[in-house]
Design an enzyme around this catalytic site. Sequence first.
Site, short mmCIF file in Angstrom:
data_model
loop_
_atom_site.label_atom_id
_atom_site.label_comp_id
_atom_site.label_asym_id
_atom_site.label_seq_id
_atom_site.Cartn_x
_atom_site.Cartn_y
_atom_site.Cartn_z
N ARG B 104 0.82 -1.22 0.00
CA ARG B 104 0.00 0.00 0.00
C ARG B 104 0.85 1.26 0.00
O ARG B 104 0.58 2.22 -0.73
CB ARG B 104 -0.95 -0.03 1.21
CG ARG B 104 -1.87 1.13 1.44
CD ARG B 104 -2.70 1.64 0.27
NE ARG B 104 -3.22 0.65 -0.62
CZ ARG B 104 -3.27 0.81 -1.94
NH1 ARG B 104 -2.83 1.92 -2.52
NH2 ARG B 104 -3.75 -0.15 -2.70
N LYS B 139 1.87 24.73 -4.60
CA LYS B 139 0.64 24.12 -4.09
C LYS B 139 0.80 22.60 -4.08
O LYS B 139 0.12 21.86 -4.78
CB LYS B 139 -0.55 24.56 -4.95
CG LYS B 139 -0.78 26.06 -4.90
CD LYS B 139 -1.94 26.53 -5.78
CE LYS B 139 -2.11 28.05 -5.65
NZ LYS B 139 -3.17 28.57 -6.53
N LYS B 171 3.95 39.32 -4.94
CA LYS B 171 2.53 39.17 -5.24
C LYS B 171 1.78 40.43 -4.85
O LYS B 171 2.35 41.38 -4.28
CB LYS B 171 1.98 37.97 -4.50
CG LYS B 171 2.63 36.66 -4.92
CD LYS B 171 1.75 35.49 -4.50
CE LYS B 171 2.36 34.18 -5.00
NZ LYS B 171 1.52 33.05 -4.66
N GLU B 201 4.22 39.35 -9.95
CA GLU B 201 2.87 39.02 -10.44
C GLU B 201 2.15 40.32 -10.76
O GLU B 201 2.08 41.21 -9.91
CB GLU B 201 2.14 38.26 -9.32
CG GLU B 201 0.72 37.85 -9.65
CD GLU B 201 0.03 37.28 -8.40
OE1 GLU B 201 0.37 36.17 -7.99
OE2 GLU B 201 -0.83 37.99 -7.84
N ASP B 222 -1.22 37.27 -14.24
CA ASP B 222 -2.19 36.50 -13.48
C ASP B 222 -3.62 36.76 -13.95
O ASP B 222 -4.10 37.90 -13.93
CB ASP B 222 -2.07 36.85 -11.99
CG ASP B 222 -2.83 35.85 -11.13
OD1 ASP B 222 -2.75 34.64 -11.42
OD2 ASP B 222 -3.51 36.28 -10.17
#
Lengths: 283, 283, 283, 283, 283, 283
Positions: B104, B139, B171, B201, B222
């Site tokens: 597994r 992510k 950002k 960004e 973006d």
Amino acid sequence: MASNHQLSRWRVQPIIDAALREDLGDAGDLTTDAVVPAVRLASASLVARRSGCIAGIEVARWVFETLDPAIEWRALVEDGAEVPAGAPLARIDGQARALLTGERVALNLLGRMSGIASVTRDMVRIAAPAGATIVCTRKTTPGLRALEKYAVRAGGGRNHRFGLDDAILIKDNHVAIAGGITPAIAACREHAGHLVKIEVEVDNLDQLAEALAAEVDVVMLDNFALDELVRAVAMARERGVPTEASGGVTLETVGAIAATGVDLISVGWLTHSAPALDVALDM
Amino acid sequence: MASNHQLSRWRVQPIIDAALREDLGDAGDLTTDAVVPAVRLASASLVARRSGCIAGIEVARWVFETLDPAIEWRALVEDGAEVPAGAPLARIDGQARALLTGERVALNLLGRMSGIASVTRDMVRIAAPAGATIVCTRKTTPGLRALEKYAVRAGGGRNHRFGLDDAILIKDNHVAIAGGITPAIAACREHAGHLVKIEVEVDNLDQLAEALAAEVDVVMLDNFALDELVRAVAMARERGVPTEASGGVTLETVGAIAATGVDLISVGWLTHSAPALDVALDM
Amino acid sequence: MASNHQLSRWRVQPIIDAALREDLGDAGDLTTDAVVPAVRLASASLVARRSGCIAGIEVARWVFETLDPAIEWRALVEDGAEVPAGAPLARIDGQARALLTGERVALNLLGRMSGIASVTRDMVRIAAPAGATIVCTRKTTPGLRALEKYAVRAGGGRNHRFGLDDAILIKDNHVAIAGGITPAIAACREHAGHLVKIEVEVDNLDQLAEALAAEVDVVMLDNFALDELVRAVAMARERGVPTEASGGVTLETVGAIAATGVDLISVGWLTHSAPALDVALDM
Amino acid sequence: MASNHQLSRWRVQPIIDAALREDLGDAGDLTTDAVVPAVRLASASLVARRSGCIAGIEVARWVFETLDPAIEWRALVEDGAEVPAGAPLARIDGQARALLTGERVALNLLGRMSGIASVTRDMVRIAAPAGATIVCTRKTTPGLRALEKYAVRAGGGRNHRFGLDDAILIKDNHVAIAGGITPAIAACREHAGHLVKIEVEVDNLDQLAEALAAEVDVVMLDNFALDELVRAVAMARERGVPTEASGGVTLETVGAIAATGVDLISVGWLTHSAPALDVALDM
Amino acid sequence: MASNHQLSRWRVQPIIDAALREDLGDAGDLTTDAVVPAVRLASASLVARRSGCIAGIEVARWVFETLDPAIEWRALVEDGAEVPAGAPLARIDGQARALLTGERVALNLLGRMSGIASVTRDMVRIAAPAGATIVCTRKTTPGLRALEKYAVRAGGGRNHRFGLDDAILIKDNHVAIAGGITPAIAACREHAGHLVKIEVEVDNLDQLAEALAAEVDVVMLDNFALDELVRAVAMARERGVPTEASGGVTLETVGAIAATGVDLISVGWLTHSAPALDVALDM
Amino acid sequence: MASNHQLSRWRVQPIIDAALREDLGDAGDLTTDAVVPAVRLASASLVARRSGCIAGIEVARWVFETLDPAIEWRALVEDGAEVPAGAPLARIDGQARALLTGERVALNLLGRMSGIASVTRDMVRIAAPAGATIVCTRKTTPGLRALEKYAVRAGGGRNHRFGLDDAILIKDNHVAIAGGITPAIAACREHAGHLVKIEVEVDNLDQLAEALAAEVDVVMLDNFALDELVRAVAMARERGVPTEASGGVTLETVGAIAATGVDLISVGWLTHSAPALDVALDM
């Protein structure tokens, strides 16, 4: 729905620490350290970009508290809540650096857990009216099993085994090596403690009959056709043995499977392939 | 395709150890220990149940070797290979207990990595003809970033930042705190080492113009509309600055985005929501 | 007797490493490093100074192999063997330094495990003829539970729960908070997975009747007088529910308890107070 | 009696964390989580079921504080106190879940430590009037040496070496390899730092004479008959060298051994075989 | 000067814990525990015995707070401050035991970090007027890189790569294996992510020309004579490529090297050989 | 010279693993992975660029073996050897990637250890003819104490305490709190085990007289003038107590200090400020 279950910070903290170390390395958040003064405070909201069922809201909190113990946190939902797209989940006030540096780790954990809770909730909604319980499997992300099993519960499902160590599940390969279902069960009975349940995976009605004769605690009906499921459920019910359907369970098929009367439906997809719920941090 | 990249067992072993401990607990594999004699040997094949692109074949090997160092392993594919449904991936001979107990964990790792490689490959196939490179994001699954970034490379993609510590990505929140793109870039230039690249960004063409004037190394466009992307690419190319498109990238949209001429397309979905590839162990 | 159970070196090694670090510190074995040349070889025998039942013979081997991977080891007994005082257990050839430096850690582990196996064996010998199984509890040494539960099996006993996480045991305090045995069992049924057994500790026959009516899987008869045990066993047997006696079990009392017909007798003393078996290393 | 010695939470916490993880696994306390509401508060008392000498009262506190940092704790005794059967040791108020979930780990640690303190105290009471000091050995539980050596001090004993790294103890095997006591001591003198004491284990008066001639710091008289002990003590005293008796020390023999005038009596049994003190949590 | 950079306690704590465990072992501070009552309070001052530039003042604080969370700490300088011999750095009030037991670990960390900051400051003072930036290398103490790189920043320098993983530096051996500078750069371009800069180490002007033609991001001029440096800087400046001088940089040579117009001067000596600043704790 | 001391790979490996993880991060060696084919083999030599005394040659080996277990290693010197500039130290054949990726960590460890051994050797050469032994202190690099203390031994020095836990050293602050040297020593005698030596740091001859009267094991003469040292040595010798000089020891002063007749000279500078020996890897 999952009100009885709580994650303890003590147990989750090592996962958070490892995740932050993975993201921050030795050099830390180069961008935030360069741009944001250390004393700068900020407010932010955790927001669900898509509708879904939330799990892990406290985990997100602990991520930020790890970086800034003085953070103020106001949760607006509890785990298990279903929210519409755009719903605010929590309000956070604290050091701007902590918010920006912790954002991705918090969202990665919250998004994954809520993604699992959301697909679980979708399945539960279909299966529950027929009396079937949705359960997860051991097909979880290495290192995150406790969080993912919790997310399944938050979504309204229940947990199967947590590991190879807390219950017996005899599969086809075990049967082959033991020389049959009956000797496999006998071997388990001889060695297992008295608080260990025994489940057997069966592929057909003959195997089912053998398993029931050997008085297993639960039978897993693997990849049975719907009509076979109906007959299997009837056979097992006579013996008072719970039935679990597995294999090929999707949102499309789960309703029909539940309608056969099985007690449990196990779905690996809940944990190995659930898309993350899109959550964001708005400052 | 990913031939230059290799995972080192030394670096992956702690992940494997933790995964096995998570699955085995203190009591170990109750079923296998009861049913399978310690001396029993067996043969097994790792098989892909669905078609896909493989990543992590060596990781699976190391899982089994952790439990039985004397196992014989014959890989039938290399990472990066595309295989049809039913394709055998490796042949294993060794202790039956090691095969059953490690199954597994090996499949969880191999299935997740191959799932990521497979969706990456699908995207690369669409984007590459237009000259665009598919890249992943941060992510990723906490604890597994190194494996997941590797899987992206095995699928033909490239890696974005590994963490907050190896490059600068300014950002919107950074811009807001700094009081504009220009001062944000200036702050980063002042504090970052000379081997750190700076990406910004931007949300619109005005921001893009400001970023280009400040001589950033890369611009992230973006959630630009396609026509804006075309104009943005033209503006950036004039300055010799690479462009990266992000936001709303799916198998449906990636072709049109690539056609705008952007150099890079970043896709969080590759790592946060790729379904696992269905792999199995046949004994 | 314990032939189906094997300790895996992979899982025991962290315990060995920690034990050696505890004993060696940063400065190492001052005496041996000063007196014994690094190249000096030696032979030694592990010997039981008292008669008893052996458990952990492989653990001792791994201690020495950690310090000298090239050591030659010849085991003369297997775990579960009963040996007379003076019996040689294993023959070791290797670096003299490894033998001297590893001696105490190896003996501490082997002596403790064999002490547990020996008292277990003594109890099993008395209880088995009456059909009762000796089981251990969670009253184990922090950090060594896996080794101690293994030693109980080597001695011929069986294991109770490994932890709070693999079965449900409702005790008096749970009953008090839940407001009775029946609601306590109901709460567990509602929350536990389908592979989790439920045992209830009862103090008298009324509680027993309530627990049986609620269809628990096992009943623990805590500190029952012998005549009550007889009646309790009769009541439980009618329902097909296994009985476990606990409280005040000693070598003197275990025979009478077993004679009441209980299925299981749990003994905390096996692990929390068993004296170590006296084992030594003769060079 | 042990007032100068304090355990630091910082150093004990890793032992507590490991013990709780061992007991709770990934699934946690199934029973308590199912039965007890998260908000429920409760009061409890730590109680000694048998008379004895207490050690580790703060360790128990830290176990509960790990699970519920807001717990209120009122210690009623200090480490080193001798208490009658039934004596309350501490009063605890806090989350019912924390009390129930932490109970076993707290009792396992407190019971073991108090068991060691109790047998130490019994021996000290017999040996002290004759001026002999009871000391422990390295025959401790792997992983718990710091706690067990502390418990010996709480019981009124003193500590021998903490490990192979903080003092030299030349044993028979070292002597055999070195070719005699004199060269063994010489080798140690040549290699050890100037703050390292040297003790030699001797089996007879001839060896003792040789050791004294070589000006060791302490002599260990191993398994000497009582009359030989008397003569050995006289020989050593002439040289101003402290004497330590070892081997076969029990509550029955310790008085006579102390009466020979030895300075120290070392007892492995204190740590490797002391029965746990029976302590309980009453809610 | 280093005001934008802050060490986070969360990230430094594991280093402090390991250092304290290394110094305290299992037995703890024998001297202080014997001499100083647990309740005794004391005041102390951290003092610089020699003039220098301070780095790590918060690290020292956290060492003491680890041992006594209630300590009162008043910092009298900030990292980056230059202080004369005898300058008090911080005032501490708390448990006398914590002050004495933590003293050495605190001073070891603070002294090492301040030593690095001090030699960096000395170099910066010489190089800065000519416009050259002092940067460190990867020649750091294993385990302490994050602290040492921070100390360089506190001293006014900048950081080179943190590790092999955050930028590309092609050295002579890479060039030899690749078959030239051009193919080496091509291979890196093909495999590296778009946020990774490429620097090439060159030994002479021909290699420099090749590197510049291949459009590297930075060139390292290794062991160039001063007149060659001047020519190299001119060549690179034409291309807009920053230059870094390395090799044989000392306080004596750094001024002349800076005067050649190089942008960066890297100095391994800052971290591998800087003498510790003499700091002390006065009670 | 240090032939009796050996580092065990088992104990050093965790330091090597941590150092490699620090340098490699999650992304690994970007340069080498891009440029060097995985199958490429290479040969290399470890070379001393400056003359010095070598320590840690096996540590370097284990670094490379961690990355490539099949590496062939031929050591050309042993620890403790003095080598001229340019001397080859070892020959290595194996995977080119392992050589390049492990180079810096291997050199950082070997260079630091050899730097310490070299300055120790220089001091020993001066002090030994007068009969004085050079010893190190606890002013070591956090995390590397075992390696640094070993390097001192390799250089011909001896080790002082390894930590606060293996001997007692009463310093001025202890004396102040205890209310004098005599009560400080009495407190230590009362609490310390019988194998713990007691050293007292004294600042003048009066204190020395008091310490000698209290029968300490060793006296540390801190910052004594040379003529006072002579008198102090005479006083201590009368009592048979070894003397240790400390404070202001440099290569310039050590000869005169040794000539006073002190037994030991402790030098913090050996470990906190020794410049690294320049070692390199030539391929």
